[in-house]
Design an enzyme around this catalytic site. Structure first.
Site, mmCIF file in Angstrom:
data_model
loop_
_atom_site.group_PDB
_atom_site.id
_atom_site.type_symbol
_atom_site.label_atom_id
_atom_site.label_comp_id
_atom_site.label_asym_id
_atom_site.label_seq_id
_atom_site.Cartn_x
_atom_site.Cartn_y
_atom_site.Cartn_z
ATOM 1 N N TYR A 12 0.848 -1.179 0.000
ATOM 2 C CA TYR A 12 0.000 0.000 0.000
ATOM 3 C C TYR A 12 0.893 1.241 0.000
ATOM 4 O O TYR A 12 1.512 1.582 0.998
ATOM 5 C CB TYR A 12 -0.923 0.029 1.218
ATOM 6 C CG TYR A 12 -1.852 -1.152 1.358
ATOM 7 C CD1 TYR A 12 -2.176 -1.965 0.268
ATOM 8 C CD2 TYR A 12 -2.409 -1.468 2.590
ATOM 9 C CE1 TYR A 12 -3.029 -3.048 0.413
ATOM 10 C CE2 TYR A 12 -3.270 -2.547 2.741
ATOM 11 C CZ TYR A 12 -3.566 -3.338 1.656
ATOM 12 O OH TYR A 12 -4.410 -4.420 1.811
ATOM 13 N N GLY A 48 -18.346 -3.476 0.396
ATOM 14 C CA GLY A 48 -18.326 -3.573 -1.057
ATOM 15 C C GLY A 48 -17.563 -2.440 -1.723
ATOM 16 O O GLY A 48 -17.992 -1.902 -2.738
#
Length: 329
Positions: free
Chosen positions: A57, A207
């Site tokens: 990341y 989601g």
């Protein structure tokens, strides 16, 4: 904030964790280092003790931010990070879980995080070129050396978990799991967790933002936002999948809760050893997410959600084809 125990070796964390990736990676925008540090510390003040990052990341900058933010409260929190990729010229360049690479990544992550031990060290994706027994053995050596506390796997297949667990007990599996990504219910992952006493950390429990209700077929996805490459985020797919958000909104209205809170409460109601790790860049969203721990879904509510969701077909894979080949191995 309530706590939950991941695995059978005493890893206790807050019932909701914080997925830190999106603070400065993946979504085409990034908060400043100071803003990210402030938000992480605000999460701590509100009872969060579990923070998830990875070397890839940034790469690297997310670990640095997380480490700086949590330094004043190091003894009160659990930090998870991940290994498993080659990073060349600041970009992800294939998988690499060779034992010597795992050791090197561990040392580098320890420095970036500014800690003496990594609480939870995940293999980010299964490397088909390295036997999982060798991976588990390398992490076992790091645990013996006092540099890692617990071993985890992200997106493995159930057979891989069993092989790894035989060498070094796996504490936690990290899988994408939400009302629109329910693979762990059918691919043996939840069964394996139950059988072997392994916890489950659910990433992207909202989601990737869609289940909050903040997106629609008319949403323009920014340049650099990885969701632009995901089949579920085409306008056509979002329009078809709106039915899930409508379901969450309907249940939420009866409970005085938002769609995001119902989505998180539903996940936590599945098993007592499931810990969702939603991420955000905004304090009001953080507070909204954490309030999900106060939402109580009755058996009737859960049956209603199950029945309604069974009639909804989710449109689009969660990843493009080349990335789908890297999960479930």
């Amino acid at each position: 904030m309530q706590t939950r125990t991941l695995g059978t070796h005493g890893l206790k964390v807050s019932a909701l964790g914080f997925g830190c990736m999106g603070l400065n990676f993946g979504y085409g925008t990034a908060v400043s280092n100071d803003e990210g540090i402030a938000l992480i510390r605000q999460a701590v003040e509100r009872g969060v003790t579990f923070f998830d990052t990875a070397e890839v990341y940034g790469p690297f900058t997310n670990e640095e931010m997380v480490g700086e933010a949590l330094r004043p409260v190091r003894e009160d929190v659990v930090i998870a990070t991940k290994f498993g990729f080659n990073i060349v010229d600041g970009k992800q360049a294939g998988l690499n879980s060779r034992p010597d690479h795992i050791r090197a990544v561990a040392e580098a992550s320890l420095k970036r995080l500014g800690v003496e031990v990594i609480d939870l060290f995940y293999q980010h994706r299964v490397d088909p070129d390295v036997p999982i027994e060798d991976v588990a053995g390398a992490v076992k050596d790091l645990i013996i050396a006092g540099k890692v506390r617990y071993f985890g796997l992200s997106e493995p297949g159930a057979a891989t978990v069993r092989k790894a667990h035989a060498v070094q007990p796996v504490t936690t599996l990290q899988n994408e799991y939400s009302l629109w990504t329910r693979g762990p219910e059918t691919n043996g992952i939840l069964e394996t967790c139950e059988e072997l006493g392994i916890g489950c950390v659910a990433y992207s429990p909202l989601g990737k933002g869609f289940l909050t209700g903040a997106m629609s077929k008319d949403t323009t996805i920014a340049e650099g936002d990885f969701r632009a490459s995901l089949p579920r985020f085409t306008p056509e797919a979002m329009q078809a999948n709106q039915a899930l958000v409508d379901l969450l909104r309907r249940i939420g209205q009866a409970k005085g809760a938002t769609p995001a809170q119902i989505a998180l409460a539903w996940l936590m109601a599945q098993k007592p050893w499931i810990v969702p790790i939603p991420g955000t860049t905004k304090l009001h969203r953080l507070e909204e997410n954490l309030a999900a721990s106060e939402v109580e879904l009755t058996p009737a509510d859960l049956a209603d959600i199950q029945s309604a969701a069974a009639g909804i077909t989710v449109e689009g894979d969660r990843y493009p084809a080349h990335l789908m080949t890297t999960v479930g191995r």
